[in-house]
Design a protein around this motif. Structure first.
Motif, short mmCIF file in Angstrom:
data_model
loop_
_atom_site.label_atom_id
_atom_site.label_comp_id
_atom_site.label_asym_id
_atom_site.label_seq_id
_atom_site.Cartn_x
_atom_site.Cartn_y
_atom_site.Cartn_z
N ASP A 115 -6.25 11.89 0.69
CA ASP A 115 -4.96 12.35 0.64
C ASP A 115 -4.93 13.62 -0.17
O ASP A 115 -4.24 13.79 -1.11
N GLN B 278 -8.15 13.30 4.70
CA GLN B 278 -6.99 12.29 4.83
C GLN B 278 -7.53 10.90 4.11
O GLN B 278 -6.67 10.37 3.68
N LYS C 23 1.56 6.11 -6.81
CA LYS C 23 1.30 6.74 -5.57
C LYS C 23 2.64 5.99 -4.77
O LYS C 23 2.54 5.05 -4.61
N HIS D 9 -1.52 17.01 -2.27
CA HIS D 9 -1.23 15.79 -1.41
C HIS D 9 -0.53 15.96 -0.15
O HIS D 9 0.43 17.11 -0.40
N GLU E 79 0.93 -1.12 -0.20
CA GLU E 79 0.04 0.05 0.11
C GLU E 79 0.80 1.12 -0.03
O GLU E 79 0.36 2.51 -0.04
N ASP E 80 2.14 0.98 0.17
CA ASP E 80 2.96 2.37 0.30
C ASP E 80 3.58 2.67 -1.16
O ASP E 80 4.02 3.98 -1.23
N MET E 81 3.32 1.84 -2.27
CA MET E 81 3.74 2.36 -3.71
C MET E 81 2.89 1.42 -4.63
O MET E 81 3.09 0.21 -4.40
N GLN F 277 0.55 13.26 2.18
CA GLN F 277 1.24 11.84 2.51
C GLN F 277 1.68 11.23 1.25
O GLN F 277 2.92 10.55 1.51
N PHE F 278 1.27 11.35 0.11
CA PHE F 278 1.83 10.63 -1.10
C PHE F 278 2.57 11.56 -2.05
O PHE F 278 2.08 12.52 -2.43
N ASN G 250 4.15 6.52 -0.81
CA ASN G 250 4.03 6.97 0.37
C ASN G 250 5.31 7.62 0.76
O ASN G 250 6.55 7.16 0.71
N SER G 251 5.27 9.09 1.55
CA SER G 251 6.51 9.86 1.50
C SER G 251 7.20 9.12 2.78
O SER G 251 8.32 9.26 2.88
N ALA G 252 6.65 8.30 3.39
CA ALA G 252 7.38 7.48 4.70
C ALA G 252 8.51 6.53 4.05
O ALA G 252 9.47 6.36 4.78
#
Length: 161
Positions: free
Chosen positions: A104, A101, A151, A67, A45-47, A69-70, A153-155
């Protein structure tokens, strides 16, 4: 914001962050002709990639988005697309729809400093969370576009440091 083209990716790849490298490698190596529109995982789900077919429209018909977060990477497969772009600065008006949220995204109307960026097949545009962008625009007449949006996730960028 970063703009590039698959024809230059091999030479530019060494300068890209490992997370961007993974995403653009996916874009340049995947046979999208055999895939239907929809969402495809790259790294859980992060990319993930979203393949879409759309008709471009005028700037007045589409809200801009930002956005938190992404990151987005817009990659054009077919057609001709313009993406309006602006860095979030003090002159940007408040969003017409505040940040949600679950999506996003905050949505914006008129952006005084918005610049049109034209994509042609093979072009990609990396959009950072602070980049306000208005995808799916027609430069002149509406047209059909096939594209992929990755997409990220910036994390993931923090984990890769």
């Amino acid at each position: 914001m970063i703009i590039g083209h698959r024809d230059h990716w091999e030479a530019e790849r060494a300068f890209a962050h490992p997370v961007i490298r993974k995403a653009v490698d996916y874009l340049t190596l995947t046979d999208f002709a055999s895939l239907q529109p929809g969402q495809y995982p790259i790294q859980g789900e992060d990319m993930f990639a979203i393949i879409m077919d759309l008709t471009t429209i005028s700037k007045d018909e589409r809200l801009a988005e930002k956005h938190e977060q992404f990151f987005d990477i817009h990659y054009l497969l077919e057609g001709d697309e313009t993406i309006g772009w602006s860095l979030q600065t003090g002159g940007i008006p408040s969003p017409v729809e505040p940040y949600r949220q679950d999506q996003d995204a905050a949505l914006y109307g008129d952006i005084p400093s918005e610049m049109p960026i034209r994509l042609t097949p093979g072009s990609y545009m990396v959009l950072f969370p602070e980049d306000i962008h208005r995808p799916g625009l027609a430069m002149e007449d509406p047209g059909t576009v096939r594209k992929v949006v990755v997409k990220i996730n910036s994390a993931l960028f923090k984990l890769a440091d």
